[in-house]
Design an enzyme around this catalytic site. Structure first.
Site, short mmCIF file in Angstrom:
data_model
loop_
_atom_site.label_atom_id
_atom_site.label_comp_id
_atom_site.label_asym_id
_atom_site.label_seq_id
_atom_site.Cartn_x
_atom_site.Cartn_y
_atom_site.Cartn_z
N GLU A 10 0.82 -1.21 0.00
CA GLU A 10 0.00 0.00 0.00
C GLU A 10 0.85 1.27 0.00
OE1 GLU A 10 -2.56 -3.31 1.41
OE2 GLU A 10 -0.53 -2.62 1.91
N HIS A 64 -10.29 -5.58 9.77
CA HIS A 64 -11.05 -5.40 8.54
C HIS A 64 -12.44 -4.79 8.76
CE1 HIS A 64 -8.20 -8.72 7.71
NE2 HIS A 64 -8.19 -8.27 6.47
#
Length: 342
Positions: free
Chosen positions: A66, A135
């Site tokens: 990322e 998450h």
């Protein structure tokens, strides 16, 4: 039937994909990148069909880094392109916040306005699936607190398309949050109210402007993303069972926050409940209530907020659903507010 006025019911995922395709067709500088956004069409369906239509030079999967690919998007934006980059889960911001905030958000400021950063970072938020703390967070306040970037979250497909078009065209970095429970992915389940009519063609939903999802006179319910639907369900129950008409405000833009629309509603109703599925402390619900207090609006009962408690999101579905805000909590808070006096 005139196809120009035909109703086109779409999911948020489809509306996002349609908006991306529209802008890619219009502007060759728009590219899409991230993990699994190409051949798979995005884990949450928001880039479906783009690879086949625009090819690997404009739609490309990235390595699992990322920091690397979001940093690359910042560079693309600085060079005159308009990248749309996906951070698959907002929880992953911990490994790439330097690229998001110290690079993207500050690029125009640090360059004295000479280098802008017209970049969209789209990312999923929200729990309810037993995916635990890695998450399932929302982190609205985390991003809304940081100057230099705009932050939006649609509650329905119509707004998703219009906000995405506005975000891509904006000269500033825009964080486009989408709630997993509203995407329209069959394996996730979808709140029915998020599937709405989406006009064919181009239109923008202005960034920085909240929406009135339901008009009312007796109490204001303020939500964003999925909690708008909690507010709408509570408002329907109040009208049907209590004869109380609630006004529902859809925040839509976390930063800049449209305080004026919220304050106008609260001035009319004199009561307010804010429903936010992010963490309680230092959160958006508290910011809304502080804005009401600072405006000196007289209230008929104390303001209330419903938020996720200040604990990591549990993995156990039973524990997780016990702490997530819902329509029943919203209804109970609204009834308490109606029954109390300040």
């Amino acid at each position: 039937m005139n196809t120009a006025t035909a109703i086109r019911k779409q999911t948020i995922a489809k509306a996002m994909s349609e908006a991306l395709a529209s802008e890619m067709e219009r502007d060759p500088g728009v590219v899409v990148l991230g993990e699994d956004i190409g051949k798979l069409g995005g884990v949450f369906g928001n880039t479906g069909g783009l690879l086949e239509r625009f090819g690997t030079e404009r739609v490309f999967d990235t390595p699992i880094s990322e920091t690397g690919f979001i940093g690359a998007a910042v560079g693309m934006a600085g060079a005159g392109m308009r990248p749309v980059v996906e951070l698959m889960f907002v929880d992953f911001f911990g490994v790439c916040m330097d690229a998001i905030y110290n690079l993207a958000a500050k690029q125009a400021y640090f360059s004295g306005g000479q280098v802008s950063c017209p970049m969209v970072l789209m990312t999923s938020v929200g729990g309810g699936y037993g995916d635990a703390g890695q998450h399932s967070q929302c982190l609205y306040a985390t991003f809304g607190h940081l100057p230099g970037m705009k932050v939006v979250i649609p509650s329905n497909a119509h707004d998703a398309k219009g906000l995405m078009l506005a975000a891509i065209r904006d000269e500033n970095p825009v964080v486009f949050m989408f709630h997993k429970a509203l995407q329209g992915m069959g394996w996730l389940g979808t709140v029915a109210g998020s599937i709405t009519d989406v006009p064919d063609g181009e239109y923008e939903v202005p960034i920085g402007k909240a929406g009135v999802a339901r008009e009312g006179t007796d109490i204001t319910l303020v939500g964003l993303g999925i909690t708008v639907h909690h507010c709408l369900a509570a408002a329907d129950a109040l009208s049907r069972e209590d004869g109380v008409e609630a006004e529902v405000i859809d925040i839509r833009t976390i930063a800049p926050l449209d305080r004026e629309t919220i304050l106008a509603s609260v001035r009319k109703t004199g009561r307010v409940v804010v429903v936010d599925d992010d963490y309680l402390s230092c959160g958006l619900a508290g910011e809304v209530i502080a804005s009401i207090a600072e405006a000196g609006i007289p209230l008929a009962s104390p303001p209330q907020r419903i938020s996720h408690p200040d604990i990591p999101i549990p993995f156990s579905p039973a524990l997780e659903h016990a702490v997530l805000p819902n329509a029943e909590m919203t209804l109970a808070a609204a009834r308490q507010s109606i029954g109390e006096r300040a």
